[in-house]
Scaffold this motif. Structure first.
Motif, short mmCIF file in Angstrom:
data_model
loop_
_atom_site.label_atom_id
_atom_site.label_comp_id
_atom_site.label_asym_id
_atom_site.label_seq_id
_atom_site.Cartn_x
_atom_site.Cartn_y
_atom_site.Cartn_z
N LYS A 172 0.83 -1.41 -0.07
CA LYS A 172 -0.05 0.21 -0.17
C LYS A 172 0.88 1.09 0.06
O LYS A 172 1.80 1.26 0.84
N LEU A 218 0.32 9.49 -1.64
CA LEU A 218 -1.10 10.02 -2.13
C LEU A 218 -1.37 11.40 -2.34
O LEU A 218 -1.82 11.83 -3.24
N ASN A 229 -11.32 0.76 -12.23
CA ASN A 229 -10.29 1.21 -11.32
C ASN A 229 -9.41 0.23 -10.84
O ASN A 229 -8.35 0.45 -10.03
N LEU A 271 -6.63 -5.97 -11.27
CA LEU A 271 -6.93 -7.33 -10.37
C LEU A 271 -8.34 -7.61 -11.29
O LEU A 271 -8.49 -8.80 -11.44
N ARG A 322 -2.95 -12.74 -4.90
CA ARG A 322 -4.10 -12.48 -5.45
C ARG A 322 -4.17 -13.16 -6.77
O ARG A 322 -5.34 -13.17 -7.19
N PHE A 334 -4.10 6.93 -7.54
CA PHE A 334 -4.82 6.32 -6.02
C PHE A 334 -5.05 4.99 -6.13
O PHE A 334 -5.70 4.48 -7.01
N PRO A 335 -4.85 4.05 -5.13
CA PRO A 335 -5.24 2.98 -5.05
C PRO A 335 -6.84 2.84 -4.93
O PRO A 335 -7.32 3.42 -4.20
N SER A 381 -8.69 4.20 -6.97
CA SER A 381 -9.46 5.39 -7.77
C SER A 381 -8.43 5.50 -8.96
O SER A 381 -8.56 6.61 -9.75
N ASP A 411 -8.82 6.26 4.92
CA ASP A 411 -8.53 7.28 3.88
C ASP A 411 -8.94 6.70 2.61
O ASP A 411 -8.73 5.72 2.07
N CYS A 412 -9.80 7.66 1.77
CA CYS A 412 -10.62 6.80 0.87
C CYS A 412 -9.75 6.88 -0.51
O CYS A 412 -10.05 6.33 -1.38
N ARG A 413 -8.45 7.52 -0.15
CA ARG A 413 -7.58 7.50 -1.32
C ARG A 413 -6.73 6.19 -1.67
O ARG A 413 -6.17 5.94 -2.55
N ASN A 414 -6.96 5.34 -0.63
CA ASN A 414 -6.06 4.24 -0.38
C ASN A 414 -6.98 2.90 -0.54
O ASN A 414 -8.34 3.08 -0.74
N TYR A 415 -6.15 1.68 -0.78
CA TYR A 415 -6.93 0.42 -0.67
C TYR A 415 -7.96 0.42 0.55
O TYR A 415 -7.68 0.94 1.51
N ILE A 445 -9.74 -5.35 -5.26
CA ILE A 445 -9.40 -5.04 -3.74
C ILE A 445 -10.37 -3.99 -3.25
O ILE A 445 -10.49 -3.50 -2.04
N GLY A 446 -11.43 -3.62 -4.20
CA GLY A 446 -12.32 -2.38 -3.71
C GLY A 446 -12.74 -1.58 -4.93
O GLY A 446 -11.77 -1.47 -5.92
#
Lengths: 427, 427
Positions: free
Chosen positions: A39, A45, A101, A104, A142, A262-263, A265, B68-72, B289-290
């Motif tokens: 991460k 970020l 986004n 994976l 994964r 951004f992970p 996004s 933190d919505c910027r991350n995983y 991952i999301g």
């Protein structure tokens, strides 16, 4: 310090006592640190923050082809985003579909489509008795989770510094038509940080698979994720190599900006031959009306072009290089010459791969956990979570702060020492 | 004007001549208009422009749970987005998973998961000889495309003003264990704009399916898409109704903000029982991952809450209501009393459903196309594109400007008249 193997039983017992005392001190600190996942840290970020305010007026939403990116359409992505993602992995835009986004998700989707619909007219895998994937090990957990989910049999293939054992790959791929794929992270491999050599890429491109629907799953996750401005690893373009070898359709390449902007996004992409793109687009037209084009455009507006993107990656490197170096410093200082562990020193990517003495990885990870440091689970880097030698540990240095990382690394090496001494005393 | 059926052959021939002359005049105009898809117009998209600049500082990215919505992370969505989407369809947040940008994609994924993995432990459909879906007709072409893609047999069920023919639904669902699903657009149905009555919802909730893995695919696409501030249609909460009827797991509900904020850049959601959510989340953890949490947060910051969202929908209504009314005005003025067509007058949604005389829809659409007006393809509202009576035409009034729409509607009614006269002359 001399290698542990050369120590007498008495010396080992004395050492164990000292290490145990140190370990109790660490436990008393009540740490709560995480080195388990790749991460980005919050300060990485922050680098992409201006991307959240690139749109200022209505005219900003038109893309090169004249489409209003706020509305439906452009199933395979807007032209400028296809170009940016093509540049990122060293191919050309007509090979590229830009997705949502997560790469994976694109890989899951690609395997899933093969299960239910088949690859370019071949029998859907769901109707076959047996489907197998080759899994270079240690590898990315994964990836293995996807193939396990679909009931695909995974065959481990050992990794070397130059990529997977290609003798074994060639043998399995050319003789077994149940082998439909191989998972690859060809640049800064997860977890070792190895980059496939030109020779390896060439051998991949020249495979002669028994199965017409065999594909190389080329997860180019760290294509531009160099730690050093000069001398990053070079990876050959697999699409061009396959084309040259008369195997244009043999590869699916994946990438994303999850660790660029951004992970969660970012934007993801798949690259493949024209015939594959056509086959995939036919399904895509059923699956969705299109991906998030505003986010595609947001990325292009923020970076401008690939040069802007690479400059941005250097700013990432400035933040994470010291973290990798801090871990290496502790490993070298505390474990160098002891003969109880070895580790990789990649020039990019997100991980360091650590190999303990045989049968020690699980215990080391448990010990670290007990003292408040979470590592990636033991066995995670192998199919079915089974590391046959119980040796491999993936270290992910990016997420903790520099200070947290220093503590986590010190505790980690202590756990390695403790478990190694225990093992030597048992032998 | 009197009904065409009452006209003599001579009168019809004379009328045909007049209409033909008018048609040639229209053709000479060289129109290029599109009434084929339910796309918002540019001025509707402008309404959500402020959403693109809601983030101002780093602290803006923390969601309610502190992530933190910027991350995983946050696989099932951030809490405030789950609440917003729950409010949108009248359920509670624990029933909701927030996805990426497309509810169509969520529906595809839901059917696909049932194919490869099965529903809550039941046999994956891919291993069954036969899987069937009930398809209320006319219905949504993209639903039918998904089931066709997976080789699922589609059984048409006639729609009424109160929803599907429930006698037929109950009979098929309770006697045939191959029937695994039914596609529903329960509010402002596509294309008629009908809303399922309380009685219909109750009968749905009380179905006693032969198949344990039968699910109602409740595509609540137009949950808050009312054309009139007062007196929008009311739809019962199917999740609550199913729970009350002792069938809590029998429904998957879908929705999105594609026609609230930006098509392609909205957020989608699935709502279901706790047991379904658990089953789906197990797969979701393999698949991604999301989803894009920054976009989830962007939506919440823009709307504040459901009241803000509903106020926003009234601004949409102000823009599209006049378009619906313009079409109705032309239909009424030009076709009223002629006995050659009927149409719906919904109080929300994105479509008007038009039924011509039998055997005329294809020809009307072709005639309109020839003069530069694209309608949804004939047959599109039926499984396999087969409208057995060749009558139904879907009119999508939102995308053209008011001026374009007026022209397109005038041409359309002319084509209806022309083709109807031709038919009466042949009979």
């Amino acid at each position: 310090m001399s290698a542990y193997q050369n120590m007498s039983r008495e010396e080992l017992l004395q050492l164990q006592e000292t290490l145990n005392a140190q370990y109790q001190d660490w436990k008393a600190k009540g740490l709560k640190l995480d080195m388990s996942r790749g991460k980005p840290a919050a300060d990485q970020l922050d680098l992409a923050l201006p991307m959240t305010s690139v749109f200022r007026q209505v005219s900003d939403f038109k893309c090169e082809s004249g489409i209003d990116c706020r509305n439906y359409g452009a199933l395979t992505g807007i032209p400028e985003a296809r170009r940016l993602m093509a540049d990122m992995i060293g191919t050309t835009p007509e090979h590229v579909i830009v997705y949502g986004n997560s790469s994976l998700n694109v890989m899951y989707d690609t395997v899933c489509r093969s299960m239910v619909r088949g690859v370019m007219g071949n029998t859907p895998w769901g109707r076959l008795d047996k489907v197998k994937f080759l899994c270079p090990v240690p590898g990315y957990d994964r990836h293995f989770a996807i193939t396990e989910f679909f009931g695909i049999e995974m065959i481990p293939v050992p990794m070397t510094e130059n990529g997977p054992d290609m003798d074994m790959v060639e043998d399995l791929v050319s003789h077994d038509s149940a082998v439909k794929g191989i998972w690859c992270v060809p640049k800064y491999s997860n977890p070792q940080g190895y980059t496939y050599s030109s020779e390896t890429v060439k051998r991949f491109a020249n495979l002669r698979p028994a199965a017409a629907d065999f594909r190389i799953y080329w997860d180019n996750a760290y294509a531009i994720h160099d730690l050093y401005e000069e001398g990053g690893d070079k990876l050959e373009d697999i699409l061009a190599a396959c084309e040259e070898a008369g195997n244009p359709d043999m590869v699916f390449e994946f990438c994303s900006t999850s660790k660029v902007t951004f992970p969660g996004s970012g934007i993801a992409a798949l690259a493949a031959s024209a015939a594959n793109i056509e086959d995939i687009t036919a399904q895509l037209a059923i699956q969705t009306i299109g991906h998030d084009k505003m986010n595609q455009l947001r990325h292009v507006k923020f970076f401008g072009d690939i040069d802007g993107m690479k400059a941005h990656m250097q700013r990432h490197a400035e933040k994470i290089r010291p973290k990798f170096e801090a871990v290496w410093e502790v490993l070298e200082r505390e474990l160098g010459g002891l003969g109880i562990g070895s580790w990789t020193k990649p020039r990019g990517g997100y991980f360091i791969s650590f190999d303990s003495m045989e049968g020690c990885a699980k215990k080391i990870i448990a010990k670290a956990k007990e003292a408040g440091v979470t590592m990636t689970g033991a066995g995670a880097t192998f199919p079915y979570h089974k590391d046959p030698q119980d040796r491999n540990i993936r270290i992910a240095p990016t997420y903790p702060t520099q200070e947290e990382l220093a503590m986590a690394a010190e505790l980690f090496v202590l756990c390695v020492k403790l478990v190694s001494v225990e093992k030597l005393l048992q032998d």
